[in-house]
Motif scaffolding. Structure first.
Motif, mmCIF file in Angstrom:
data_model
loop_
_atom_site.group_PDB
_atom_site.id
_atom_site.type_symbol
_atom_site.label_atom_id
_atom_site.label_comp_id
_atom_site.label_asym_id
_atom_site.label_seq_id
_atom_site.Cartn_x
_atom_site.Cartn_y
_atom_site.Cartn_z
ATOM 1 N N VAL A 1 12.509 17.344 -0.130
ATOM 2 C CA VAL A 1 12.481 15.963 0.342
ATOM 3 C C VAL A 1 13.031 15.912 1.757
ATOM 4 N N THR A 2 12.651 14.892 2.474
ATOM 5 C CA THR A 2 13.193 14.674 3.813
ATOM 6 C C THR A 2 13.529 13.201 3.972
ATOM 7 N N THR B 1 7.228 8.067 -1.500
ATOM 8 C CA THR B 1 8.559 7.671 -1.052
ATOM 9 C C THR B 1 9.488 7.554 -2.259
ATOM 10 N N ILE B 2 10.711 8.029 -2.097
ATOM 11 C CA ILE B 2 11.729 7.898 -3.152
ATOM 12 C C ILE B 2 12.869 7.058 -2.599
ATOM 13 N N ILE B 3 13.257 6.037 -3.338
ATOM 14 C CA ILE B 3 14.366 5.182 -2.930
ATOM 15 C C ILE B 3 15.477 5.293 -3.965
ATOM 16 N N TYR B 4 16.651 5.723 -3.522
ATOM 17 C CA TYR B 4 17.804 5.704 -4.434
ATOM 18 C C TYR B 4 18.606 4.439 -4.130
ATOM 19 N N ASN B 5 18.958 3.710 -5.167
ATOM 20 C CA ASN B 5 19.601 2.409 -5.018
ATOM 21 C C ASN B 5 21.090 2.519 -5.331
ATOM 22 N N ARG C 1 32.259 -0.433 -4.457
ATOM 23 C CA ARG C 1 31.485 -0.348 -5.707
ATOM 24 C C ARG C 1 30.665 -1.599 -5.938
ATOM 25 N N ILE C 2 31.303 -2.763 -5.830
ATOM 26 C CA ILE C 2 30.586 -3.987 -6.185
ATOM 27 C C ILE C 2 29.838 -4.599 -5.010
ATOM 28 N N MET C 3 30.232 -4.238 -3.772
ATOM 29 C CA MET C 3 29.567 -4.809 -2.598
ATOM 30 C C MET C 3 29.319 -3.737 -1.539
ATOM 31 N N PRO C 4 28.528 -2.715 -1.866
ATOM 32 C CA PRO C 4 28.212 -1.700 -0.849
ATOM 33 C C PRO C 4 27.441 -2.349 0.296
ATOM 34 N N PRO C 5 27.676 -1.911 1.535
ATOM 35 C CA PRO C 5 27.053 -2.584 2.686
ATOM 36 C C PRO C 5 25.548 -2.384 2.786
ATOM 37 N N ILE C 6 25.027 -1.270 2.262
ATOM 38 C CA ILE C 6 23.587 -1.035 2.309
ATOM 39 C C ILE C 6 23.049 -0.871 0.900
ATOM 40 N N LEU C 7 21.762 -1.165 0.733
ATOM 41 C CA LEU C 7 21.145 -1.140 -0.593
ATOM 42 C C LEU C 7 20.939 0.272 -1.113
ATOM 43 N N GLY C 8 20.563 1.180 -0.238
ATOM 44 C CA GLY C 8 20.259 2.532 -0.673
ATOM 45 C C GLY C 8 19.691 3.342 0.468
ATOM 46 N N GLY C 9 18.969 4.395 0.122
ATOM 47 C CA GLY C 9 18.400 5.261 1.141
ATOM 48 C C GLY C 9 16.999 5.700 0.794
ATOM 49 N N TYR C 10 16.297 6.219 1.784
ATOM 50 C CA TYR C 10 14.903 6.617 1.627
ATOM 51 C C TYR C 10 14.739 8.127 1.769
ATOM 52 N N ARG C 11 13.862 8.665 0.972
ATOM 53 C CA ARG C 11 13.440 10.044 1.109
ATOM 54 C C ARG C 11 11.929 10.094 0.913
ATOM 55 N N MET C 12 11.297 11.164 1.397
ATOM 56 C CA MET C 12 9.874 11.377 1.170
ATOM 57 C C MET C 12 9.677 12.772 0.599
ATOM 58 N N ALA C 13 8.832 12.857 -0.429
ATOM 59 C CA ALA C 13 8.568 14.147 -1.062
ATOM 60 C C ALA C 13 7.697 15.015 -0.156
ATOM 61 N N GLY D 1 0.779 -1.228 0.000
ATOM 62 C CA GLY D 1 0.000 0.000 0.000
ATOM 63 C C GLY D 1 0.811 1.279 0.000
ATOM 64 N N LYS D 2 2.136 1.188 0.006
ATOM 65 C CA LYS D 2 3.009 2.363 0.013
ATOM 66 C C LYS D 2 3.522 2.617 -1.397
ATOM 67 N N THR D 3 3.121 3.749 -1.971
ATOM 68 C CA THR D 3 3.528 4.074 -3.336
ATOM 69 C C THR D 3 4.883 4.760 -3.317
ATOM 70 N N MET D 4 5.727 4.371 -4.249
ATOM 71 C CA MET D 4 7.090 4.900 -4.252
ATOM 72 C C MET D 4 7.682 4.939 -5.646
ATOM 73 N N VAL D 5 8.802 5.635 -5.724
ATOM 74 C CA VAL D 5 9.586 5.712 -6.956
ATOM 75 C C VAL D 5 10.989 5.223 -6.636
ATOM 76 N N LYS D 6 11.500 4.304 -7.446
ATOM 77 C CA LYS D 6 12.874 3.845 -7.297
ATOM 78 C C LYS D 6 13.724 4.500 -8.380
ATOM 79 N N VAL D 7 14.846 5.075 -7.973
ATOM 80 C CA VAL D 7 15.697 5.775 -8.933
ATOM 81 C C VAL D 7 17.097 5.194 -8.923
ATOM 82 N N THR D 8 17.703 5.204 -10.083
ATOM 83 C CA THR D 8 19.054 4.696 -10.300
ATOM 84 C C THR D 8 19.776 5.658 -11.221
ATOM 85 N N GLY D 9 21.081 5.757 -11.072
ATOM 86 C CA GLY D 9 21.859 6.595 -11.982
ATOM 87 C C GLY D 9 22.179 7.953 -11.385
#
Length: 613
Positions: A107-108, A493-497, A465-477, A84-92
């Motif tokens: 964003v926060t 929710t915005i997730i940068y990977n 680069r090839i094995m970062p310890p965490i997947l990414g981070g969260y922000r909210m618009a 039920g949580k709508t989000m956008v995943k971004v890469t690059g």
């Protein structure tokens, strides 16, 4: 009968697509923002799945392929929905840069309820706006050039202790839990300046701290026996310990300030810790404000009152615990990943040896370097699985939604196993200063020396680069804004990977090759800054990133100086799990061959000599 079955099947299929359509229309209707100037822009393409559950089931089945398949289909920004949580995943870098450098009112950052409650509202991660800026400014004083240089001797000593224990034990060193204990020791002794009376006290505090961190990513239900309750109870113990420690630290810092002495200039190791530098800055700033008040510069003092005020006890305790958390499992994850890559790519290990020799940190005559080990004139060639052997990584198997369970089930059991089988439990370190003080010659480690070791820097960057310890981070618009050619609705929710960005930027080339970060191949610039993002970026870039770099380099130097050969004890790379931090599910048992004389038997730590429960 066939007609009935066909009609029923058609009805189910029709209901499936109609429910998906209705769910999509509801989400798009809620995303309307007619007063926004970006209202005519499209939202990122994607699929919102089924009502309420969204694409949760698909993610559970596909795991790491969920992101990659959608990135191929929709591009570097796509919409989805989890529970039920709508989000956008971004890469690059183009999208990640915009998210990480966005204004505070755009964003926060957001964290699960458990993290907010356990770390506390006063932590840097949970702060926003001017309060966040002020706390970052204060805690960055613990990671200046002078401060970092003063930590090296203590960090080096603790790394040598751990390597000596690995070399002398006959049981299996499990790299991940062992490096967790080492980073715990560094965190409490170097960051807090806390010394342990004995091994029992240290081990008890380690277990308490590990319980708190392990249960950070649990369901937010506070009842007896729950992971959340365990984390909260562990927090109370640690905060209670910090009460007396902070009182003593404040007194010591005040005495030194009154005497005109600075920690960076002191020869006393007891004051060369992050907490001392933070308190020193805070008290100095407060004293200057009071002096200005005495000089009747009242107006200027009032303007700076909020920015320069001292942290309260609870604020200091919460930000201190956050600092310990940040330097614990993420660092041990990276150190473990480095060991995996050294075994899979022995030529990289040999090139590090060459660089250490170049700077006088490793000698072919080991008697010159390790007094009690002996000499070795002919190194035995390293045998290991081919560098092309794959590591199975469950890299995105976590529901990327705040306030949900991250750890229950798959990862929890492996963490329990690792904690119960740490090599330290059978081979306790003695805190009498006797271990780690060997007869090694060579130059003293300093920031200046470490900065000249370019290949070691490349190894660190390639590992992250090839094995970062965490997947990414969260922000909210916080408001509707434009991301590239798309509109991001308020409240989404915005997730940068991180890993996906690294894969996409290097064309999914995941071969371990530190030379890609050589001066010829990699230029530090504004354009490259968001291609490599293991520490995040923008105003929330990791406060302790230079401290983490320092830990990595010192660990690798001591690993290479102590051992000449590393092997997977089970003959192959372990499966990796990414929740909450990337780690091997079996703890990474290794077989080590110490640098030795030709007449000394190898110290092989056979994996089968210690069974995982």
């Amino acid at each position: 009968m066939i007609t009935i079955l066909t009609s029923t099947l058609c009805g189910v299929v029709l209901l499936y697509y109609l429910s998906k359509l209705a769910w999509r229309l509801l989400i798009l209707w809620r995303a309307r923002d007619p007063i926004s100037k970006y209202s005519r822009l499209p939202i990122p393409p994607g699929d919102f799945g089924l009502p309420v559950i969204g694409e949760t089931l698909l993610w559970a089945v596909q795991g790491s392929r969920f992101n990659s398949t959608r990135r191929e289909k929709y591009g570097k920004a796509f919409s989805t929905n989890f529970i039920g949580k709508t989000m956008v995943k971004v890469t690059g870098p183009e999208y990640v840069k915009q998210i990480l450098t966005a204004d505070y009112d755009t964003v926060t950052t957001i964290w699960p309820t458990t993290i907010q409650r356990v770390l506390g509202e006063s932590s840097i991660a949970n702060s926003v706006g001017i309060i966040h800026k002020q706390r970052r400014k204060t805690f960055l004083k613990a990671f200046t050039h002078a401060a970092l240089n003063s930590y090296i001797q203590q960090m080096h000593k603790l790394a040598k202790k751990r390597m000596k224990m690995w070399a002398e034990t006959q049981t299996t060193p499990l790299v991940y839990p062992e490096t967790k204990e080492m980073t715990f020791d560094i965190a409490f002794q170097v960051l807090l300046g806390m010394n342990f009376k004995n091994e029992d006290e240290r081990l008890k505090l380690f277990k308490t701290f590990d319980t708190m961190i392990t249960n950070l990513f649990s369901l937010p239900y506070d009842f007896p026996g729950s992971g959340f309750r365990k984390a909260l109870e562990a927090r109370k113990v640690i905060h209670s310990l910090l009460d007396s420690h902070l009182k003593e630290k404040r007194k010591k810092v005040r005495e030194m300030i009154d005497e005109g002495r600075a920690a960076a200039d002191s020869s006393d190791d007891a004051v060369k810790n992050a907490l001392h530098f933070i308190l020193e800055y805070e008290m100095t700033q407060h004293s200057r404000k009071l002096k200005r008040a005495d000089e009747d510069i009242v107006e200027h003092v009032i303007e700076e009152e909020d920015e320069d005020r001292m942290l309260s006890d609870i604020e200091l305790k919460e930000t201190t615990v956050e600092m310990l958390f940040a330097g614990y499992q993420t660092t041990s994850s990276v150190l473990t990943s480095a060991v995996i890559n050294f075994i899979r790519s022995p030529h990289v290990f040999h090139k590090i040896e060459d660089e250490l020799r170049e700077f006088g940190l490793l000698s072919d005559n080991v008697d010159d370097l390790v007094g009690q080990v002996g000499t070795t004139n002919n190194e035995t060639p390293v045998t290991a699985p081919p560098a092309t052997e794959n590591i199975s990584v469950i890299i995105d198997n976590t529901i990327p939604v705040p306030r949900v369970e991250y750890l229950e089930g798959n990862s929890g059991s492996s963490e329990d196993t690792l904690n119960n089988n740490s090599g330290l439990n059978n081979n306790p370190l003695k805190f009498d200063g006797s271990q780690g003080d060997d007869d090694r010659n060579g130059p003293e480690l300093t920031l200046e020396l470490l900065s000249k070791m370019s290949y070691l820097e490349q190894v660190m960057k390639e590992t992250l680069r090839i094995m970062p310890p965490i997947l990414g981070g969260y922000r909210m618009a916080l408001k509707t804004f434009q991301l590239g050619k798309y509109r991001i609705p308020k409240g989404w929710t915005i997730i940068y990977n991180i890993r996906d960005t690294h894969e996409a930027e290097w064309s999914e080339d995941m071969e371990f090759n530190p030379d890609r970060f050589s001066p010829e191949n990699w230029k530090e610039s504004r354009e490259s800054r968001f291609r490599w993002i293991p520490f995040g970026g923008g105003s929330r870039i990791c406060v302790g990133k230079e401290f983490a770099r320092l830990q990595f380099k010192i660990f690798v130097i001591e690993l290479v100086r102590t051992f000449r050969k590393l092997e997977f004890a089970k003959g192959k790379p372990p499966p990796m799990f990414a929740i909450p931090f990337l780690h091997p599910t079996d703890g990474l048992p290794v077989k080590l061959t110490r640098r030795k004389s030709s007449t000394t038997n190898d110290i092989n730590c056979d994996a089968e000599s210690k069974k995982l429960k």
